[in-house]
Design a protein around this motif. Structure first.
Motif, mmCIF file in Angstrom:
data_model
loop_
_atom_site.group_PDB
_atom_site.id
_atom_site.type_symbol
_atom_site.label_atom_id
_atom_site.label_comp_id
_atom_site.label_asym_id
_atom_site.label_seq_id
_atom_site.Cartn_x
_atom_site.Cartn_y
_atom_site.Cartn_z
ATOM 1 N N LYS A 249 0.828 -1.201 0.000
ATOM 2 C CA LYS A 249 0.000 0.000 0.000
ATOM 3 C C LYS A 249 0.868 1.258 0.000
ATOM 4 O O LYS A 249 0.598 2.236 -0.712
ATOM 5 C CB LYS A 249 -0.929 -0.012 1.219
ATOM 6 N N VAL A 250 1.950 1.218 0.804
ATOM 7 C CA VAL A 250 2.865 2.357 0.865
ATOM 8 C C VAL A 250 3.604 2.513 -0.456
ATOM 9 O O VAL A 250 3.789 3.633 -0.977
ATOM 10 C CB VAL A 250 3.857 2.187 2.030
ATOM 11 N N ARG A 251 4.026 1.391 -1.037
ATOM 12 C CA ARG A 251 4.756 1.444 -2.314
ATOM 13 C C ARG A 251 3.891 2.040 -3.417
ATOM 14 O O ARG A 251 4.352 2.868 -4.207
ATOM 15 C CB ARG A 251 5.198 0.019 -2.686
ATOM 16 N N VAL A 252 2.623 1.652 -3.493
ATOM 17 C CA VAL A 252 1.720 2.172 -4.517
ATOM 18 C C VAL A 252 1.513 3.667 -4.338
ATOM 19 O O VAL A 252 1.538 4.445 -5.306
ATOM 20 C CB VAL A 252 0.367 1.412 -4.470
ATOM 21 N N ALA A 253 1.303 4.091 -3.065
ATOM 22 C CA ALA A 253 1.103 5.516 -2.806
ATOM 23 C C ALA A 253 2.329 6.328 -3.184
ATOM 24 O O ALA A 253 2.233 7.385 -3.821
ATOM 25 C CB ALA A 253 0.754 5.730 -1.332
ATOM 26 N N MET A 254 3.491 5.826 -2.811
ATOM 27 C CA MET A 254 4.737 6.521 -3.129
ATOM 28 C C MET A 254 4.931 6.625 -4.629
ATOM 29 O O MET A 254 5.277 7.693 -5.166
ATOM 30 C CB MET A 254 5.917 5.785 -2.503
ATOM 31 N N ALA A 255 4.697 5.518 -5.339
ATOM 32 C CA ALA A 255 4.878 5.506 -6.786
ATOM 33 C C ALA A 255 3.951 6.500 -7.469
ATOM 34 O O ALA A 255 4.341 7.184 -8.424
ATOM 35 C CB ALA A 255 4.640 4.094 -7.322
ATOM 36 N N ALA A 256 2.709 6.596 -6.965
ATOM 37 C CA ALA A 256 1.753 7.526 -7.568
ATOM 38 C C ALA A 256 2.214 8.962 -7.415
ATOM 39 O O ALA A 256 2.165 9.763 -8.362
ATOM 40 C CB ALA A 256 0.378 7.327 -6.927
ATOM 41 N N TRP A 257 2.723 9.338 -6.243
ATOM 42 C CA TRP A 257 3.165 10.703 -6.015
ATOM 43 C C TRP A 257 4.445 11.016 -6.778
ATOM 44 O O TRP A 257 4.704 12.170 -7.129
ATOM 45 C CB TRP A 257 3.361 10.954 -4.524
ATOM 46 N N LEU A 258 5.233 9.985 -7.054
ATOM 47 C CA LEU A 258 6.460 10.196 -7.810
ATOM 48 C C LEU A 258 6.240 10.113 -9.310
ATOM 49 O O LEU A 258 7.176 10.308 -10.091
ATOM 50 C CB LEU A 258 7.528 9.171 -7.392
ATOM 51 N N GLY A 259 4.998 9.774 -9.707
ATOM 52 C CA GLY A 259 4.690 9.696 -11.131
ATOM 53 C C GLY A 259 5.190 8.438 -11.798
ATOM 54 O O GLY A 259 5.466 8.429 -13.001
#
Length: 282
Positions: A249-259
């Motif tokens: 869940k954290v990885r997906v959120a981070m990836a989304a904010w980093l584009g």
């Protein structure tokens, strides 16, 4: 009534099915054939139906028709209430027979006779799982990690039951091994006062990965033995993670904010960690 003769138990079984029509029109004919059969296995099925207390369902009758003679028992019929459930139970018991030499017909029947009818039958299956004396894929893993007397693959139900006494935060180790999801390797140092350590290996499509190393009592902190166990497993071909994975869940959120797209819930974090380790060793 068929030709002036009603097979014993048929009328009572039909009455206990209730007043609502059965979902399939041919179900009544199937029940009648069961009670009229001279086959010993069918006679056993009919007897079990008579041993059940209270109302019965067509699912219980259908379940009995797909079970072999060992599993035609009132304990099973009480809990297994569909053909699908009966088929999966039969598969599970066949799997247990393959890896548990003590799971003979006589032993299985005796344990069902002793099993309380109101106790979950899944616990009965798990109890037998704890008695396995061989397991899928462990022979190859044992050859991989051999060579040190102080590092042992826990390859039987008895080994794993003893380990659960030492690593009390772990449960259902036997079922994890039988299902092929985990394997457990214990480091038993000869140094006085040194802790035993347990390597928890997880199966992936790339082979076994060292998921983590546990200590008795789930104690934290560094331990020199961890490097010994980790290095031995690495040399044996077990993949060691290059880094600690972030929760999905954290990885997906981070990836989304980093584009970083696309990155969904089905991305395999473990496989990415494996690639890190393979590149590190290349």
């Amino acid at each position: 009534m068929l030709g002036g003769f009603t097979p014993p138990g048929l009328a009572g079984t039909l009455a206990r099915l209730g007043l609502d029509p059965l979902p399939a029109s041919d179900a009544y004919a199937d029940i009648i054939r069961l009670f009229r059969s001279d086959d010993p296995v069918d006679r056993a099925r009919a007897r079990v139906l008579g041993q059940l207390a209270g109302p019965i369902t067509i699912g219980q009758i259908q379940a009995l028709t797909v079970l072999d003679s060992v599993l035609i028992h009132r304990v099973v019929a009480q809990h297994v209430r569909s053909r699908e459930s009966a088929e999966t139970l039969a598969c599970a018991v066949a799997y247990l027979r393959r890896y548990c030499s003590s799971a003979t017909d006589q032993a299985l029947r005796a344990s069902l006779d002793a099993w309380p009818v109101d106790r979950d039958i899944k616990l009965w299956v798990r109890r037998w799982a704890g008695r396995f004396d061989s397991a899928p894929a462990l022979d190859g893993l044992a050859r991989m990690i051999g060579g040190r007397s102080d590092i042992k693959l826990l390859a039987t139900g008895a080994d794993l039951a003893a380990a659960e006494g030492r690593y009390r935060h772990l449960r259902n180790m036997s079922t994890e091994v039988l299902a092929g999801r985990h394997a457990y390797v214990e480091y038993r140092p000869s140094t006085s006062g040194a802790d035993r350590l347990l390597g928890v290996l997880r199966w992936t499509t790339r082979g076994y990965v060292l998921d983590r190393i546990d200590r008795p009592g789930h104690r934290l902190g560094p331990d020199a033995g961890m490097a010994v166990l980790r290095n031995h497993l690495r040399a044996a071909g077990v993949i060691i993670r290059g880094r600690t994975p972030v929760k999905p869940k954290v990885r997906v959120a981070m990836a989304a904010w980093l584009g970083v797209y696309p990155w969904g819930r089905h991305d395999d974090v473990v496989e990415e960690d494996i690639l890190d380790d393979v590149a590190e060793r290349a």
